[in-house]
Design an enzyme around this catalytic site. Sequence first.
Site, PDB file in Angstrom:
ATOM      1  CD  GLU A  31      -2.844   1.279   0.360  1.00 28.65           C
ATOM      2  OE1 GLU A  31      -2.423   1.603  -0.768  1.00 28.65           O
ATOM      3  OE2 GLU A  31      -4.040   1.143   0.627  1.00 28.65           O
ATOM      4  CG  ASP A  32      -0.590   4.707  -1.970  1.00 30.63           C
ATOM      5  OD1 ASP A  32      -1.396   3.801  -1.686  1.00 30.63           O
ATOM      6  OD2 ASP A  32      -0.953   5.823  -2.373  1.00 30.63           O
TER       7      ASP A  32
ATOM      8  CG  ASP B 196      -5.705   9.140   5.347  1.00 33.40           C
ATOM      9  OD1 ASP B 196      -6.080   9.506   6.467  1.00 33.40           O
ATOM     10  OD2 ASP B 196      -5.564   9.927   4.400  1.00 33.40           O
TER      11      ASP B 196
ATOM     12  CG  PHE C 164      -3.343  16.477   0.271  1.00 28.62           C
ATOM     13  CD1 PHE C 164      -4.561  15.904   0.609  1.00 28.62           C
ATOM     14  CD2 PHE C 164      -2.859  16.304  -1.026  1.00 28.62           C
ATOM     15  CE1 PHE C 164      -5.289  15.182  -0.323  1.00 28.62           C
ATOM     16  CE2 PHE C 164      -3.578  15.583  -1.964  1.00 28.62           C
ATOM     17  CZ  PHE C 164      -4.794  15.021  -1.621  1.00 28.62           C
TER      18      PHE C 164
ATOM     19  NE  ARG D 246      -3.058   8.154  -9.794  1.00 28.18           N
ATOM     20  CZ  ARG D 246      -3.686   7.834  -8.665  1.00 28.18           C
ATOM     21  NH1 ARG D 246      -2.999   7.473  -7.618  1.00 28.18           N
ATOM     22  NH2 ARG D 246      -5.000   7.884  -8.595  1.00 28.18           N
TER      23      ARG D 246
HETATM   24  C1  PRP Z   1      -5.687   5.990  -1.112  1.00 26.39           C
HETATM   25  C2  PRP Z   1      -4.456   5.171  -0.820  1.00 26.39           C
HETATM   26  C3  PRP Z   1      -4.992   4.046  -0.001  1.00 26.39           C
HETATM   27  C4  PRP Z   1      -6.168   4.643   0.703  1.00 26.39           C
HETATM   28  C5  PRP Z   1      -5.806   4.909   2.136  1.00 26.39           C
HETATM   29  O1  PRP Z   1      -6.310   5.440  -2.215  1.00 26.39           O
HETATM   30  O2  PRP Z   1      -3.834   4.728  -1.994  1.00 26.39           O
HETATM   31  O3  PRP Z   1      -5.407   2.956  -0.808  1.00 26.39           O
HETATM   32  O4  PRP Z   1      -6.490   5.864   0.050  1.00 26.39           O
HETATM   33  O5  PRP Z   1      -6.848   5.552   2.806  1.00 26.39           O
HETATM   34  P1  PRP Z   1      -7.617   4.947   4.036  1.00 26.39           P
HETATM   35  O6  PRP Z   1      -6.615   4.380   4.989  1.00 26.39           O
HETATM   36  O7  PRP Z   1      -8.314   6.168   4.587  1.00 26.39           O
HETATM   37  O8  PRP Z   1      -8.601   3.929   3.548  1.00 26.39           O
HETATM   38  P2  PRP Z   1      -7.365   6.242  -3.107  1.00 26.39           P
HETATM   39  O9  PRP Z   1      -8.762   5.827  -2.740  1.00 26.39           O
HETATM   40  O10 PRP Z   1      -7.077   7.718  -3.057  1.00 26.39           O
HETATM   41  O11 PRP Z   1      -7.112   5.663  -4.551  1.00 26.39           O
HETATM   42  P3  PRP Z   1      -5.771   5.671  -5.438  1.00 26.39           P
HETATM   43  O12 PRP Z   1      -4.789   4.729  -4.781  1.00 26.39           O
HETATM   44  O13 PRP Z   1      -6.232   5.168  -6.773  1.00 26.39           O
HETATM   45  O14 PRP Z   1      -5.243   7.086  -5.499  1.00 26.39           O
END
Ligand code: PRP
Length: 179
Positions: free
Chosen positions: A98-99, A102, A151, A164
């Site tokens: 995971e990146d 949050d 952010f 990205r």
């Molecule tokens: C982001 C990120 C995680 C998630 C984390 O994805 O890549 O998957 O949010 O947030 P959380 O812990 O509050 O669930 P996003 O929905 O922005 O999609 P993306 O990876 O395509 O940018």
Amino acid sequence: MASSPPRVFLSEQQIGQRIAEMGQQITHDYPSGPLYLIAILKGAFMFLADLARAIKTPTRIEFIGISSYGKGKTSSGEVKVTKDLDVSIEGHDVLIVEDIVDSGVTLTYLLNVLEQRKPKSIRIATLLDKPDRRMRPVEVAYVGFRIPDEFVVGYGLDYAEDYRNLRDICVLEENVVAP
Ligand code: PRP
């Protein structure tokens, strides 16, 4: 045009150094493969590419798509799988890549989904962790950087799908608009 460039928060060099360390640790923890690396689209694609190359254990690379309903994610866990795995993970060691963690809603949901498929083991590796934002507790085995609630974009992370492809992880200042 952006009015000023995003401020570098973690440089390409810092990211690379930390991922090398994470790869060594993961290689040590999983001496035999295959280790199934499951990256969550889209944000984790760049971290996956570098982390996979830092791991010496034989790996399999898989992707899963998750989306949340609406803009704001809540602790109600309103998320769903939009692109499922192509393979069975039953009996295999799985590392979710995971990146950023949050609220923890995405990973809480995904862990629940994947645990039902009976992997041998399942752990999480995230490049970034924002513990201040957590609404659901998530056990994360490998964390690249714990960061404050800013952010951040770049290195896979977006703002409205922009940024990205930045090599560094940057903080988006309030006066910066998407290019
Ligand atoms: C982001 C990120 C995680 C998630 C984390 O994805 O890549 O998957 O949010 O947030 P959380 O812990 O509050 O669930 P996003 O929905 O922005 O999609 P993306 O990876 O395509 O940018």
